[in-house]
Design a protein around this motif. Structure first.
Motif, PDB file in Angstrom:
ATOM      1  N   UNK A  44     -10.385  -2.787  -4.396  1.00  9.31           N
ATOM      2  CA  UNK A  44      -9.591  -1.951  -3.471  1.00  9.31           C
ATOM      3  C   UNK A  44      -8.113  -2.333  -3.560  1.00  9.31           C
ATOM      4  N   UNK A  45      -7.846  -3.656  -3.593  1.00  7.75           N
ATOM      5  CA  UNK A  45      -6.460  -4.122  -3.743  1.00  7.75           C
ATOM      6  C   UNK A  45      -5.905  -3.708  -5.104  1.00  7.75           C
ATOM      7  N   UNK A  46      -6.739  -3.855  -6.133  1.00  8.73           N
ATOM      8  CA  UNK A  46      -6.360  -3.498  -7.499  1.00  8.73           C
ATOM      9  C   UNK A  46      -5.910  -2.034  -7.555  1.00  8.73           C
ATOM     10  N   UNK A  47      -6.715  -1.142  -6.945  1.00  9.89           N
ATOM     11  CA  UNK A  47      -6.393   0.287  -6.944  1.00  9.89           C
ATOM     12  C   UNK A  47      -5.080   0.557  -6.226  1.00  9.89           C
ATOM     13  N   UNK A  48      -4.931  -0.051  -5.024  1.00 10.87           N
ATOM     14  CA  UNK A  48      -3.720   0.227  -4.230  1.00 10.87           C
ATOM     15  C   UNK A  48      -2.472  -0.304  -4.927  1.00 10.87           C
ATOM     16  N   UNK A  49      -2.604  -1.482  -5.563  1.00  7.56           N
ATOM     17  CA  UNK A  49      -1.459  -2.054  -6.256  1.00  7.56           C
ATOM     18  C   UNK A  49      -1.073  -1.218  -7.471  1.00  7.56           C
ATOM     19  N   UNK A  50      -2.078  -0.726  -8.210  1.00  7.91           N
ATOM     20  CA  UNK A  50      -1.787   0.129  -9.367  1.00  7.91           C
ATOM     21  C   UNK A  50      -1.091   1.407  -8.915  1.00  7.91           C
ATOM     22  N   UNK A  51      -1.586   1.970  -7.822  1.00  6.95           N
ATOM     23  CA  UNK A  51      -0.984   3.188  -7.288  1.00  6.95           C
ATOM     24  C   UNK A  51       0.445   2.922  -6.828  1.00  6.95           C
ATOM     25  N   UNK A  52       0.679   1.733  -6.255  1.00  8.35           N
ATOM     26  CA  UNK A  52       2.027   1.368  -5.808  1.00  8.35           C
ATOM     27  C   UNK A  52       2.995   1.298  -6.993  1.00  8.35           C
ATOM     28  N   UNK A  53       2.492   0.771  -8.123  1.00  2.74           N
ATOM     29  CA  UNK A  53       3.363   0.659  -9.300  1.00  2.74           C
ATOM     30  C   UNK A  53       3.792   2.047  -9.774  1.00  2.74           C
ATOM     31  N   UNK A  54       2.876   3.028  -9.712  1.00  2.17           N
ATOM     32  CA  UNK A  54       3.236   4.397 -10.092  1.00  2.17           C
ATOM     33  C   UNK A  54       4.234   4.998  -9.101  1.00  2.17           C
ATOM     34  N   UNK A  55       4.033   4.742  -7.811  1.00  6.36           N
ATOM     35  CA  UNK A  55       4.941   5.295  -6.793  1.00  6.36           C
ATOM     36  C   UNK A  55       6.354   4.768  -7.002  1.00  6.36           C
ATOM     37  N   UNK A  56       6.455   3.472  -7.311  1.00  8.41           N
ATOM     38  CA  UNK A  56       7.771   2.878  -7.533  1.00  8.41           C
ATOM     39  C   UNK A  56       8.397   3.431  -8.814  1.00  8.41           C
ATOM     40  N   UNK A  57       7.572   3.548  -9.860  1.00 10.42           N
ATOM     41  CA  UNK A  57       8.085   4.024 -11.139  1.00 10.42           C
ATOM     42  C   UNK A  57       8.513   5.490 -11.069  1.00 10.42           C
ATOM     43  N   UNK A  58       7.770   6.300 -10.297  1.00  7.56           N
ATOM     44  CA  UNK A  58       8.096   7.724 -10.179  1.00  7.56           C
ATOM     45  C   UNK A  58       9.185   7.982  -9.156  1.00  7.56           C
ATOM     46  N   UNK A  59       9.689   6.930  -8.514  1.00  5.13           N
ATOM     47  CA  UNK A  59      10.762   7.093  -7.547  1.00  5.13           C
ATOM     48  C   UNK A  59      10.316   7.634  -6.203  1.00  5.13           C
ATOM     49  N   UNK A  60       9.015   7.583  -5.923  1.00  6.12           N
ATOM     50  CA  UNK A  60       8.535   8.138  -4.648  1.00  6.12           C
ATOM     51  C   UNK A  60       8.829   7.191  -3.483  1.00  6.12           C
ATOM     52  N   UNK A  61       9.032   5.892  -3.782  1.00  5.10           N
ATOM     53  CA  UNK A  61       9.364   4.936  -2.720  1.00  5.10           C
ATOM     54  C   UNK A  61      10.576   4.127  -3.136  1.00  5.10           C
ATOM     55  N   UNK A  62      11.327   3.624  -2.131  1.00  5.79           N
ATOM     56  CA  UNK A  62      12.440   2.727  -2.428  1.00  5.79           C
ATOM     57  C   UNK A  62      11.877   1.331  -2.678  1.00  5.79           C
ATOM     58  N   UNK A  63      12.761   0.444  -3.142  1.00  8.55           N
ATOM     59  CA  UNK A  63      12.345  -0.919  -3.446  1.00  8.55           C
ATOM     60  C   UNK A  63      11.862  -1.629  -2.177  1.00  8.55           C
ATOM     61  N   UNK A  64      12.604  -1.465  -1.077  1.00  8.82           N
ATOM     62  CA  UNK A  64      12.219  -2.106   0.185  1.00  8.82           C
ATOM     63  C   UNK A  64      10.889  -1.578   0.698  1.00  8.82           C
ATOM     64  N   UNK A  65      10.699  -0.267   0.591  1.00 16.12           N
ATOM     65  CA  UNK A  65       9.445   0.344   1.036  1.00 16.12           C
ATOM     66  C   UNK A  65       8.290  -0.157   0.192  1.00 16.12           C
ATOM     67  N   UNK A  66       8.550  -0.349  -1.126  1.00 20.99           N
ATOM     68  CA  UNK A  66       7.509  -0.872  -2.024  1.00 20.99           C
ATOM     69  C   UNK A  66       7.113  -2.283  -1.600  1.00 20.99           C
ATOM     70  N   UNK A  67       8.113  -3.109  -1.241  1.00 19.68           N
ATOM     71  CA  UNK A  67       7.813  -4.471  -0.818  1.00 19.68           C
ATOM     72  C   UNK A  67       7.029  -4.465   0.497  1.00 19.68           C
TER      73      UNK A  67
END
Lengths: 268, 161, 60
Positions: free
Chosen positions: A93-116
């Motif tokens: 579950x963590x693996x999935x959410x973290x992978x999805x987070x990496x895509x969100x950050x890469x696609x610009x859907x979240x800011x750096x602070x929001x990603x953290x």
């Protein structure tokens, strides 16, 4: 594209950005390793995020720590950090959410602070209900018994053996006991209960019941993760994960032998 | 008809086993039905190959693992999780426990018996040990290979959650 | 004899479960290993380092 423009920032500001990014990415890699992700997935995720921030990552994955060096595009500034890995067991579950987070950050859907912030939330994710896992694992092992040709009585024996052994494993892991000892004791208890077919003379397939009563303990997923690392050329990670799985298998075999000795069963 | 019933039974119990073992590794909730479906398809592949095509367990396990791996890669975007989260638990019901036990059994007999029977038990030990190792190896490679072959799909599965 | 040993081991396991049921649940100490705040996403700069074997070095 990430909100980390390198044009308007001074050198000092850019260095600070790189330090923050390095700390975040190394913690990210350490958490992914801690929850049992394969090395290729971690490398791809980190590379994706670093590239989106205009940086080049170099990741060194060791058995108990991970080292990340970040360089900027012009190769003037760098940042380096080593993070220890804290094992959290296998957490897809963590693996999935973290992978999805990496895509969100890469696609610009979240800011750096929001990603953290999201990363902090994901790292505190609670595992599923332990009673549900206990029941599902016990039913799974009973089905396993059926797949190996066991009859209904043997399935019942295996169900009871798994319920007891798995619950004991949960209790001992909660108390922080070394996982190798936990495996040996759980295997001992499960094999003793699983030998009920021989002890009481019930069922037509007591050998299948005894054989499958401890199979729920076999560390299949660390072993499969090690094979993925082997195929990707991460030989150090492959060896360390493989040794982990092998040591746990040896411990559960010891527990099984202990159980057979205690019951004086000449199964071997 | 009997054979068809056996295949369905095999698939059903493999699905239950996959879901149960998957729960130990905490997958996301969306992965469970896919895990069950893929195990219900993959395990009978091995069963059919071994029973009717008289295949060796290693080849049959390889075929089943490849099937599971490919199905997992293509259903990962729909399941919204990495391919490993579905395929690894689906593979667990296929681990050859009996070969491992027979290895230890014959190893002990090897050490206990006299010179005359040593060769026989040594042969049995080696055969079971090699079969066990080879089956585990081909299963692991069979399930991981599709992830590497279809890299674009497997590493984009979590992009649009 | 075999049956007695079996019953003894199973009884020990059941006793452990019963004890666990009624034992006071000890709270797990909150470990702030994490660098980042869950509300703001900022790095927690005054975060103390926490090691797994912290209590071993208490006398030193």
């Amino acid at each position: 594209m990430m909100r980390m423009s390198s044009r308007t920032c001074s050198l000092e500001g850019r260095q600070l950005q790189m330090t923050e990014a390095c700390l975040f990415l190394s913690e990210y890699a350490a958490l992914m390793l801690g929850c049992g992700a394969t090395c290729i997935r971690i490398e791809k995720n980190v590379r994706r995020m670093a590239r989106a921030m205009g940086m080049r990552p170099v990741l060194v994955i060791m058995p108990s720590s991970v080292e990340l060096t970040l360089w900027d595009r012009e190769h003037r500034l760098s940042s380096c950090n080593t993070e220890p890995i804290h094992r959290k067991g296998i957490r897809f579950d963590m693996n999935t959410r973290l992978s999805s987070l990496s895509w969100e950050l890469a696609d610009g859907k979240v800011t750096f602070d929001e990603a953290r912030r999201r990363f902090a939330v994901i790292s505190r994710l609670k595992p599923a209900n332990k009673w549900l896992i206990l029941i599902l694992a016990s039913l799974a092992n009973a089905s396993f018994c059926r797949l190996f040709g066991g009859d209904l009585v043997s399935m019942g024996i295996v169900l009871a053996a798994t319920l007891a052994g798995f619950r004991l494993r949960q209790i001992m892991l909660e108390d922080g006991i070394d996982i190798r000892l936990v495996f040996a004791i759980s295997a001992f208890v499960s094999s003793v209960i699983g030998s009920a077919g021989y002890v009481f003379g019930i069922g037509e397939t007591p050998d299948v019941a005894l054989g499958t009563s401890i199979l729920y303990l076999i560390p299949g997923i660390p072993y499969l993760n090690s094979m993925s690392d082997l195929l990707d050329g991460h030989y150090l990670s492959f060896l360390s994960r493989f040794m982990d799985a092998a040591v746990l298998t040896a411990c559960l075999s010891a527990g099984l032998c202990g159980g057979l000795l205690a019951m004086s069963i000449k199964w071997f | 008809m009997n054979f068809a019933m056996e295949i369905i039974q095999d698939g059903f119990f493999a699905a239950v086993a996959a879901v149960g073992f998957a729960s130990i590794s905490n997958p996301p909730k969306s992965a469970y039905p896919w895990c069950a479906a893929i195990a219900a398809v993959g395990h009978p592949v091995r069963f059919v190959l071994m029973e009717s095509a008289d295949c060796h367990i290693a080849l049959a396990s390889l075929a089943a693992a490849l099937a599971i791996g490919c199905l997992a890669v293509f259903s990962a975007p729909a399941a919204k999780c990495p391919a490993e989260a579905i395929s690894f638990p689906a593979l667990l019901p296929m681990i050859p426990g009996m070969y491992a036990y027979r290895t230890f059994q014959n190893l002990v007999l090897c050490l206990c018996c006299g010179e005359g029977e040593f060769h026989h038990y040594f042969y049995l030990t080696s055969y079971n040990l090699l079969t066990c190792i080879v089956v585990l190896l081909v299963m692991a490679i069979g399930v991981t290979l599709p992830i590497f072959v279809f890299k674009k799909i497997s590493f984009k599965a979590t992009r649009y959650i | 004899m075999q049956i007695l040993v079996w019953i003894f081991i199973v009884a020990c396991v059941l006793a452990a479960f019963v004890y666990r049921c009624f034992e006071k649940t000890h709270e797990e100490p909150v470990q702030n290993r994490h660098f980042f705040d869950a509300e703001t996403g900022q790095r927690i700069r005054e975060r103390p380092y926490i090691f797994d074997d912290e209590d071993e070095f208490e006398d030193m």
